[in-house]
Enzyme design. Structure first.
Site, PDB file in Angstrom:
ATOM      1  N   LEU A  60       4.437 -42.917  23.416  1.00  0.00           N
ATOM      2  CA  LEU A  60       4.544 -41.807  24.138  1.00  0.00           C
ATOM      3  C   LEU A  60       4.098 -40.659  23.511  1.00  0.00           C
ATOM      4  O   LEU A  60       3.558 -39.763  24.397  1.00  0.00           O
ATOM      5  CB  LEU A  60       5.982 -41.559  24.927  1.00  0.00           C
ATOM      6  CG  LEU A  60       6.346 -42.958  25.677  1.00  0.00           C
ATOM      7  CD1 LEU A  60       7.931 -42.646  25.866  1.00  0.00           C
ATOM      8  CD2 LEU A  60       5.665 -42.999  27.001  1.00  0.00           C
ATOM      9  N   GLY A  61       4.143 -40.605  22.317  1.00  0.00           N
ATOM     10  CA  GLY A  61       3.867 -39.165  21.706  1.00  0.00           C
ATOM     11  C   GLY A  61       4.348 -39.226  20.376  1.00  0.00           C
ATOM     12  O   GLY A  61       5.018 -40.141  19.716  1.00  0.00           O
ATOM     13  N   GLU A  62       4.105 -38.115  19.628  1.00  0.00           N
ATOM     14  CA  GLU A  62       4.599 -37.844  18.410  1.00  0.00           C
ATOM     15  C   GLU A  62       5.901 -36.601  18.211  1.00  0.00           C
ATOM     16  O   GLU A  62       5.520 -35.810  18.900  1.00  0.00           O
ATOM     17  CB  GLU A  62       3.575 -37.318  17.394  1.00  0.00           C
ATOM     18  CG  GLU A  62       3.687 -37.192  16.053  1.00  0.00           C
ATOM     19  CD  GLU A  62       3.548 -38.336  15.134  1.00  0.00           C
ATOM     20  OE1 GLU A  62       2.595 -38.947  15.616  1.00  0.00           O
ATOM     21  OE2 GLU A  62       4.124 -38.619  14.217  1.00  0.00           O
ATOM     22  N   ALA A  64       9.233 -34.622  16.215  1.00  0.00           N
ATOM     23  CA  ALA A  64       9.678 -34.144  14.938  1.00  0.00           C
ATOM     24  C   ALA A  64       9.898 -35.161  13.848  1.00  0.00           C
ATOM     25  O   ALA A  64       9.748 -35.091  12.755  1.00  0.00           O
ATOM     26  CB  ALA A  64      10.482 -33.093  14.993  1.00  0.00           C
ATOM     27  N   PHE A  65      10.591 -36.193  14.147  1.00  0.00           N
ATOM     28  CA  PHE A  65      11.036 -37.301  13.457  1.00  0.00           C
ATOM     29  C   PHE A  65      10.101 -38.302  13.260  1.00  0.00           C
ATOM     30  O   PHE A  65      10.224 -39.489  12.769  1.00  0.00           O
ATOM     31  CB  PHE A  65      12.369 -38.012  13.870  1.00  0.00           C
ATOM     32  CG  PHE A  65      13.402 -36.938  14.183  1.00  0.00           C
ATOM     33  CD1 PHE A  65      13.879 -36.323  13.121  1.00  0.00           C
ATOM     34  CD2 PHE A  65      13.810 -36.298  15.247  1.00  0.00           C
ATOM     35  CE1 PHE A  65      14.889 -35.127  13.216  1.00  0.00           C
ATOM     36  CE2 PHE A  65      14.855 -35.421  15.707  1.00  0.00           C
ATOM     37  CZ  PHE A  65      15.257 -34.778  14.455  1.00  0.00           C
ATOM     38  N   LYS A  67       7.046 -41.035  15.629  1.00  0.00           N
ATOM     39  CA  LYS A  67       6.529 -41.672  17.036  1.00  0.00           C
ATOM     40  C   LYS A  67       7.519 -41.941  17.927  1.00  0.00           C
ATOM     41  O   LYS A  67       8.751 -42.068  17.621  1.00  0.00           O
ATOM     42  CB  LYS A  67       5.771 -42.887  16.697  1.00  0.00           C
ATOM     43  CG  LYS A  67       4.534 -42.573  16.013  1.00  0.00           C
ATOM     44  CD  LYS A  67       3.464 -43.519  16.159  1.00  0.00           C
ATOM     45  CE  LYS A  67       1.957 -43.001  15.660  1.00  0.00           C
ATOM     46  NZ  LYS A  67       1.811 -43.347  14.383  1.00  0.00           N
ATOM     47  N   VAL A  68       7.233 -41.553  19.159  1.00  0.00           N
ATOM     48  CA  VAL A  68       8.073 -41.879  20.345  1.00  0.00           C
ATOM     49  C   VAL A  68       7.559 -42.973  21.163  1.00  0.00           C
ATOM     50  O   VAL A  68       6.209 -42.884  21.525  1.00  0.00           O
ATOM     51  CB  VAL A  68       8.400 -40.489  21.209  1.00  0.00           C
ATOM     52  CG1 VAL A  68       9.337 -40.876  22.092  1.00  0.00           C
ATOM     53  CG2 VAL A  68       9.022 -39.518  20.115  1.00  0.00           C
ATOM     54  N   ASP A 182      14.228 -23.238  21.497  1.00  0.00           N
ATOM     55  CA  ASP A 182      12.755 -23.548  21.607  1.00  0.00           C
ATOM     56  C   ASP A 182      12.676 -24.184  23.172  1.00  0.00           C
ATOM     57  O   ASP A 182      12.222 -25.221  23.230  1.00  0.00           O
ATOM     58  CB  ASP A 182      12.664 -24.717  20.812  1.00  0.00           C
ATOM     59  CG  ASP A 182      11.099 -25.079  20.507  1.00  0.00           C
ATOM     60  OD1 ASP A 182      10.448 -24.265  21.112  1.00  0.00           O
ATOM     61  OD2 ASP A 182      10.820 -26.220  19.878  1.00  0.00           O
ATOM     62  N   ARG A 186       7.023 -27.522  27.365  1.00  0.00           N
ATOM     63  CA  ARG A 186       6.714 -28.950  26.504  1.00  0.00           C
ATOM     64  C   ARG A 186       8.034 -29.350  26.182  1.00  0.00           C
ATOM     65  O   ARG A 186       7.969 -31.024  25.744  1.00  0.00           O
ATOM     66  CB  ARG A 186       5.834 -28.355  25.403  1.00  0.00           C
ATOM     67  CG  ARG A 186       6.614 -27.711  24.321  1.00  0.00           C
ATOM     68  CD  ARG A 186       5.946 -27.373  22.998  1.00  0.00           C
ATOM     69  NE  ARG A 186       6.765 -26.368  22.234  1.00  0.00           N
ATOM     70  CZ  ARG A 186       6.464 -25.235  22.508  1.00  0.00           C
ATOM     71  NH1 ARG A 186       5.634 -24.673  23.190  1.00  0.00           N
ATOM     72  NH2 ARG A 186       7.283 -24.246  21.678  1.00  0.00           N
ATOM     73  N   ASN A 187       9.129 -28.781  26.123  1.00  0.00           N
ATOM     74  CA  ASN A 187      10.273 -29.583  25.799  1.00  0.00           C
ATOM     75  C   ASN A 187      11.127 -29.980  26.877  1.00  0.00           C
ATOM     76  O   ASN A 187      12.407 -29.898  26.925  1.00  0.00           O
ATOM     77  CB  ASN A 187      11.208 -28.630  24.920  1.00  0.00           C
ATOM     78  CG  ASN A 187      10.463 -28.558  23.454  1.00  0.00           C
ATOM     79  OD1 ASN A 187       9.744 -29.490  23.112  1.00  0.00           O
ATOM     80  ND2 ASN A 187      10.636 -27.316  22.934  1.00  0.00           N
ATOM     81  N   ASP A 200      14.539 -32.237  23.373  1.00  0.00           N
ATOM     82  CA  ASP A 200      14.419 -31.685  22.054  1.00  0.00           C
ATOM     83  C   ASP A 200      15.095 -30.389  21.610  1.00  0.00           C
ATOM     84  O   ASP A 200      14.982 -29.311  21.727  1.00  0.00           O
ATOM     85  CB  ASP A 200      12.718 -30.958  22.306  1.00  0.00           C
ATOM     86  CG  ASP A 200      11.928 -31.197  21.258  1.00  0.00           C
ATOM     87  OD1 ASP A 200      12.455 -31.534  20.095  1.00  0.00           O
ATOM     88  OD2 ASP A 200      10.820 -31.454  21.488  1.00  0.00           O
TER      89      ASP A 200
END
Ligand code: ADP
Length: 340
Positions: A60-62, A64-65, A67-68, A182, A186-187, A200
């Site tokens: 789904l995406g990348e 902070a930790f 890949k998702v 934050d 996007r979050n 997030d």
């Protein structure tokens, strides 16, 4: 201003600046102040699954930790779609600690407009967090995909509901003494039935017993969403979240444009310090822009709190939409027109 820059920005890479660079430029003492870190170990209360119960589907995406992924979780003979945040293999000790901290933090929160953690898989590697699956992805992409003229736009009531959902989630967070730090489109994530939830929490801090938190070095700073006091003094409070919420309203009504697009991060810092505010998005109702401006009051205690914001939007929803009204106050300057 560099007008060639992508007006939507790159939400992950373009907007934040390196914290170390920021601290050096602004001579900020980066020690945390009286932060309370005594939350219970929420991880114990979340269902634990084994990796064999999770089928990894598409990426789904990348985050902070690492890949998702979209995942299919098998439990009690049923399959549930989840978003799987897998901790990357070579994660540093700090990233591992942040990963566990995020689990603790998010497991304490329970609200319709906060993305819900449904389980963890911590017995084998990769360590995973499992979240409810938000089928329409992040709010920034959702908005960009509908931006006129190529997109059809969204009905005014849908925009109001999005604004209301986020304000409700933030009101909940603020009343539990959490500062998100934050908040940005996007979050936020969008469910299949268009409910928007805040996600997030990587930067969020519990400030229950402290006035503020000064960010630690090496964090990335989302300067386009930050008020003057965060930019100048590294001060993050519920009032700074309210400023960011105003920027999120601007993102919603401009269908995902990057705030201050065409300006570099350093230029944005000077603009915000100089009191230049974002201009009203095309087609934005006057009273909605006036709410944004209230969130961007230079003096933080003059900004409305999340309860007032929820109530204001609620009233518009009940009355069938945000009324077009006579122009609001005209103090301050807007983006592109420096104060004289
Ligand atoms: P992190 O918080 O670890 O930095 P993100 O939450 O930003 O990671 O996730 C990266 C991307 O994965 C998001 O932009 C979004 O597209 C997708 N994603 C994250 N959580 C979910 C979810 N619960 N449902 C659907 N997609 C998600």
């Amino acid at each position: 201003p560099n007008a060639d820059k992508n007006i939507y920005g790159n939400s992950r890479l373009n907007s934040p600046i390196e914290m170390s660079e920021f601290l050096t430029n602004h001579n900020i003492n980066n020690q945390p102040h009286n932060t309370r870190n005594t939350r219970g170990s929420g991880v114990l209360r979340i269902p634990q699954y084994s990796l064999s119960q999770i089928k990894f589907l598409e990426e789904l995406g990348e985050g902070a930790f690492g890949k998702v992924y979209k995942g299919a979780l098998k439990k009690d003979g049923e399959t549930q779609f989840v978003a799987v945040k897998a901790l990357k293999e070579n994660a540093s000790a700090k990233t591992q600690a942040d990963f566990r901290r995020e689990i603790d933090l998010i497991s304490e929160l329970n609200h319709d407009n906060i993305v819900c953690i449904v389980g963890v898989a911590l017995r084998e590697e990769p360590l995973c967090m499992l979240f409810e699956f938000m089928a329409r992805g992040d709010l920034h992409e959702f908005l960009m995909g509908r931006a006129p003229p190529s997109g059809k736009g969204l009905p005014p009531m849908r925009l109001l509901n999005i604004a209301h959902n986020i304000a409700s989630g933030m009101h909940y967070l603020a009343s539990h003494h959490y500062v998100h730090r934050d908040l940005a489109a996007r979050n936020c994530l969008v469910s299949d039935d268009f409910v928007v939830k805040i996600s997030d929490f990587g930067l969020s801090r519990d400030i229950y017993s402290s006035d503020y938190y000064r960010v630690q070095s090496k964090s990335l700073l989302p300067v386009r969403w930050m008020p003057p006091e965060s930019i100048l003094y590294g001060k993050f409070t519920t009032e700074s979240d309210i400023w960011s919420y105003g920027v999120v309203l601007w993102e919603i009504y401009s269908y995902g444009l990057q705030p201050y697009y065409g300006y570099s991060n350093q230029e944005v810092i000077s603009m915000v310090r100089g009191g230049e505010l974002l201009a009203a998005p095309t087609g934005c109702p006057v009273l909605m822009y006036s709410l944004m401006r209230d969130c961007w009051k230079h003096t933080s205690h003059r900004r409305p709190n999340f309860e007032e914001i929820v109530n204001r939007i609620q009233e518009w929803i009940q009355n069938g939409g945000c009324p077009e009204a006579a122009a609001s106050e005209s103090s301050g300057s807007v983006c592109g027109h420096r104060p004289t």
